[in-house]
Design a protein around this motif. Structure first.
Motif: not given
Length: 202
Positions: A1-12, A20-27, A44-49, A60-62
């Motif tokens: 079963m596919a894992r639920k994705l969350k949106t993570y954001q950073t500045s590099l 959009a990734a299933p975990s912080m580690k994947a991000a 951080k995890e982003s909740h910006d719509p 899965g795409v940066v």
């Protein structure tokens, strides 16, 4: 079963990055980070719509945008022209504002679709990595084969040289013996002839 994705954001560097990734580690892996940016407060995890919608459209795409701007995230963002960053009326950089959580209801079908798309993207990446590794192995094998062939040619040439050098040395030794024999013969002959000369002068 596919894992639920969350949106993570950073500045590099010069870009804000989101995925959009299933975990912080994947991000972190997708960003290529060598340290835990979440523990450092740099991610951080982003909740910006808008950010969530953009990443869920390409799980899965940066995605990137110039740092300090509120431009839409995209795969191929241009470098920022204003490195000072746009500021809000409060004088704080735009990206540091508290993000408002989406008030839209959760679309379970869209979540499942995004999770499946993420898995497809992961499989595509893994296949790409496998192809690259196979190409590297093939190149290494080809390189090793060239090394082996060159080494074999060198070994063969060295053996041939040793064989010729041994033959020449044998000839030298034979000539040396002939030379010594001739010197001994000449010494005797010379001694005999000189004795005859002395007798003749006598």
């Amino acid at each position: 079963m596919a894992r639920k994705l969350k949106t993570y954001q950073t500045s590099l560097g010069f870009f804000d990055q989101a995925i959009a990734a299933p975990s912080m580690k994947a991000a972190l892996e997708a960003w290529g980070a060598d340290s835990n940016l979440f523990h450092q407060g740099a991610a951080k995890e982003s909740h910006d719509p808008e950010v969530v919608a953009a990443t869920m459209a390409k799980p899965g795409v940066v995605l990137r945008r110039p740092v300090g701007t509120d431009r839409p995230f995209s795969e191929h963002a241009e470098l920022p022209t204003d490195l000072g960053g746009r500021r809000t009326s409060e004088g704080h950089p735009k990206e540091l504002k508290d993000e408002k959580r989406s008030s839209r209801p959760v679309d379970k079908a869209a979540e499942r679709k995004a999770a499946l798309a993420y898995e497809r993207e992961q499989r595509r990446r893994e296949l790409e990595r496998a192809k690259e590794e196979a190409a590297r192995q093939k190149a290494r094998k080809r390189g090793q084969q060239m090394v082996d062939e060159a080494q074999a040619a060198l070994d063969k040439a060295e053996q041939e040289h040793a064989k010729r050098a041994a033959a020449i040395q044998a000839e030298v030794e034979t000539l040396e013996k002939k030379s010594q024999t001739e010197e001994a013969r000449w010494d005797k002959e010379k001694e005999r002839l000189e004795a005859a000369l002395r007798r003749a002068r006598g």
